[in-house]
Design a protein around this motif. Structure first.
Motif, PDB file in Angstrom:
ATOM      1  N   ASP A 272      -8.396   2.227   7.462  1.00  0.00           N
ATOM      2  CA  ASP A 272      -7.094   1.632   7.225  1.00  0.00           C
ATOM      3  C   ASP A 272      -7.303   0.180   6.771  1.00  0.00           C
ATOM      4  O   ASP A 272      -8.080  -0.555   7.393  1.00  0.00           O
ATOM      5  N   GLY A 273      -6.628  -0.204   5.729  1.00  0.00           N
ATOM      6  CA  GLY A 273      -6.790  -1.562   5.207  1.00  0.00           C
ATOM      7  C   GLY A 273      -6.441  -2.660   6.200  1.00  0.00           C
ATOM      8  O   GLY A 273      -6.904  -3.788   6.073  1.00  0.00           O
TER       9      GLY A 273
ATOM     10  N   ASN B 119     -11.056   7.218  -8.376  1.00  0.00           N
ATOM     11  CA  ASN B 119     -11.268   7.053  -9.817  1.00  0.00           C
ATOM     12  C   ASN B 119     -12.014   5.771 -10.206  1.00  0.00           C
ATOM     13  O   ASN B 119     -12.721   5.751 -11.196  1.00  0.00           O
TER      14      ASN B 119
ATOM     15  N   ASP C  84     -10.359   5.089   1.923  1.00  0.00           N
ATOM     16  CA  ASP C  84      -8.933   5.426   1.995  1.00  0.00           C
ATOM     17  C   ASP C  84      -8.608   5.862   3.418  1.00  0.00           C
ATOM     18  O   ASP C  84      -9.532   6.033   4.227  1.00  0.00           O
TER      19      ASP C  84
ATOM     20  N   GLY D  36      -7.893   1.930  -0.347  1.00  0.00           N
ATOM     21  CA  GLY D  36      -6.898   2.877  -0.882  1.00  0.00           C
ATOM     22  C   GLY D  36      -7.362   3.494  -2.185  1.00  0.00           C
ATOM     23  O   GLY D  36      -6.639   3.496  -3.179  1.00  0.00           O
TER      24      GLY D  36
ATOM     25  N   PHE E  61      -6.019  -1.191  -5.966  1.00  0.00           N
ATOM     26  CA  PHE E  61      -5.379  -0.727  -7.195  1.00  0.00           C
ATOM     27  C   PHE E  61      -4.167   0.109  -6.796  1.00  0.00           C
ATOM     28  O   PHE E  61      -4.314   1.189  -6.227  1.00  0.00           O
ATOM     29  N   ASP E  62      -2.986  -0.406  -7.072  1.00  0.00           N
ATOM     30  CA  ASP E  62      -1.740   0.277  -6.693  1.00  0.00           C
ATOM     31  C   ASP E  62      -1.653   0.539  -5.196  1.00  0.00           C
ATOM     32  O   ASP E  62      -1.127   1.583  -4.765  1.00  0.00           O
TER      33      ASP E  62
HETATM   34  C1  LIG Z   1      -0.721   4.878  -5.275  1.00  0.00           C
HETATM   35  S1  LIG Z   1      -2.175   5.350  -4.441  1.00  0.00           S
HETATM   36  C2  LIG Z   1      -3.400   4.536  -5.401  1.00  0.00           C
HETATM   37  C3  LIG Z   1      -4.711   5.263  -5.357  1.00  0.00           C
HETATM   38  C4  LIG Z   1      -5.818   4.708  -6.242  1.00  0.00           C
HETATM   39  N1  LIG Z   1      -6.136   3.341  -5.901  1.00  0.00           N
HETATM   40  C5  LIG Z   1      -5.478   4.819  -7.707  1.00  0.00           C
HETATM   41  O1  LIG Z   1      -5.407   3.799  -8.368  1.00  0.00           O
HETATM   42  O2  LIG Z   1      -5.283   5.915  -8.197  1.00  0.00           O
HETATM   43  C6  LIG Z   1      -2.117   4.389  -2.970  1.00  0.00           C
HETATM   44  C7  LIG Z   1      -3.281   4.654  -2.033  1.00  0.00           C
HETATM   45  O3  LIG Z   1      -3.258   3.696  -0.990  1.00  0.00           O
HETATM   46  C8  LIG Z   1      -3.643   4.323   0.209  1.00  0.00           C
HETATM   47  N2  LIG Z   1      -3.115   3.523   1.329  1.00  0.00           N
HETATM   48  C9  LIG Z   1      -1.834   3.314   1.673  1.00  0.00           C
HETATM   49  N3  LIG Z   1      -1.750   2.540   2.774  1.00  0.00           N
HETATM   50  C10 LIG Z   1      -3.020   2.236   3.111  1.00  0.00           C
HETATM   51  C11 LIG Z   1      -3.606   1.472   4.146  1.00  0.00           C
HETATM   52  N4  LIG Z   1      -2.866   0.874   5.092  1.00  0.00           N
HETATM   53  N5  LIG Z   1      -4.948   1.374   4.194  1.00  0.00           N
HETATM   54  C12 LIG Z   1      -5.729   1.982   3.266  1.00  0.00           C
HETATM   55  N6  LIG Z   1      -5.234   2.725   2.258  1.00  0.00           N
HETATM   56  C13 LIG Z   1      -3.899   2.854   2.185  1.00  0.00           C
HETATM   57  C14 LIG Z   1      -3.047   5.708   0.096  1.00  0.00           C
HETATM   58  O4  LIG Z   1      -3.652   6.636   0.956  1.00  0.00           O
HETATM   59  C15 LIG Z   1      -3.251   6.018  -1.371  1.00  0.00           C
HETATM   60  O5  LIG Z   1      -4.432   6.688  -1.627  1.00  0.00           O
END
Ligand SMILES: C[S@@+](CC[C@H](N)C(=O)[O-])C[C@H]1O[C@@H](n2cnc3c(N)ncnc32)[C@H](O)[C@@H]1O
Length: 248
Positions: A81-82, A57, A69, A52, A98-99
């Protein structure tokens, strides 16, 4: 919250613009990344992978990390996908979210996949919102994602189908600090839990609001954060959690 998964991509596009034109945010994140790196075990063999990555960054601080992502944005290394990672078993030394943890509707289904790809003694590192007396109003009423403090957390192993946009900013606080399910996560050792007072972050406005202080004040704000971090339940804003799978 019911919104399509593509809501993430809409937010990534908006965040990219903010990331480029807000040096204050980049400096704050650099400090967060140092705290994440402090949980690394340099003796571990394998790749460092971020799940994700959003605008990618982390890569500016940790260029060797594989950024991933859901969406195939040109600045990322892998689109995945995670819950279903395209990595061989036991090949990852560190997984960083991260978040992202609070966007996982089924944290257990993710943990099972994380365990599969992590090397022996590998590390899963989560950086998340922390819900305290001070941060709650900001996260609940100013940030657009819900805290979902009383909503049920799905701790089954089932993959969420279909995938939709999910956000519950309180999940890490509830699971790792309030210990709402004391036996969870089974099969993992939580080797680190830390809370940071992050007024420098809150008042920076993050990705969605304007900064309430000039960048020159950042060192002073960070000293205040260090001081107030002594009272996490009152002043905590961010948390850092490190886990390692048992018996891998
Ligand atoms: C709040 S953003 C955080 C982005 C980045 N890590 C940051 O700190 O700026 C959440 C991220 O998680 C990704 N995400 C959500 N569900 C996911 C999943 N099942 N697998 C992979 N990525 C996922 C979203 O696409 C998004 O880019």
């Amino acid at each position: 919250m019911t919104a399509p998964l593509s809501q993430h991509q809409t937010e990534i596009q908006q965040n990219l613009d903010v990331w480029r034109r807000k040096p204050l945010l980049r400096r704050i994140y650099a400090q967060f990344y140092e705290q994440i790196q402090a949980l690394f075990d340099p003796a571990l063999q394998g790749r460092i992978v971020e799940i994700g990555s959003g605008v990618g960054n982390l890569k500016s601080h940790l260029p060797q990390a594989v950024s991933t992502d859901l969406f195939p944005n040109p600045w990322l290394d892998v689109a995945c996908d995670g819950y279903e990672l395209p990595f061989q078993p036991g090949t990852i030394s560190h997984l960083i979210l991260f978040d992202v943890f609070h966007h996982l509707r089924a944290p257990n289904a993710f943990l099972r996949e994380a365990k599969r790809v992590l090397a022996r003694h590998g590390r899963l590192i989560l950086f998340e919102p922390y819900i305290s007396c001070c941060s709650y109003p900001a996260y609940e009423f100013i940030h657009h994602e819900p805290v979902a403090w009383r909503k049920r957390i799905d701790l089954t192993d089932l993959l969420p189908r279909p995938r939709d946009y999910y956000a519950a900013q309180g999940n890490a606080t509830r699971l790792f600090f309030r210990r709402e399910k004391p036996e969870w996560p089974s099969g993992w050792t939580v080797f680190h839990t830390g809370v940071l007072a992050g007024f420098s972050y809150l008042f920076s406005g993050g990705f969605s609001k304007p900064a309430l202080y000039p960048a020159a004040w950042l060192p002073l704000m960070q000293r205040c954060d260090d001081f107030f971090s002594r009272w996490p339940r009152l002043f905590g804003v961010r948390c850092l959690v490190g886990l390692s799978p048992d018996g891998v």
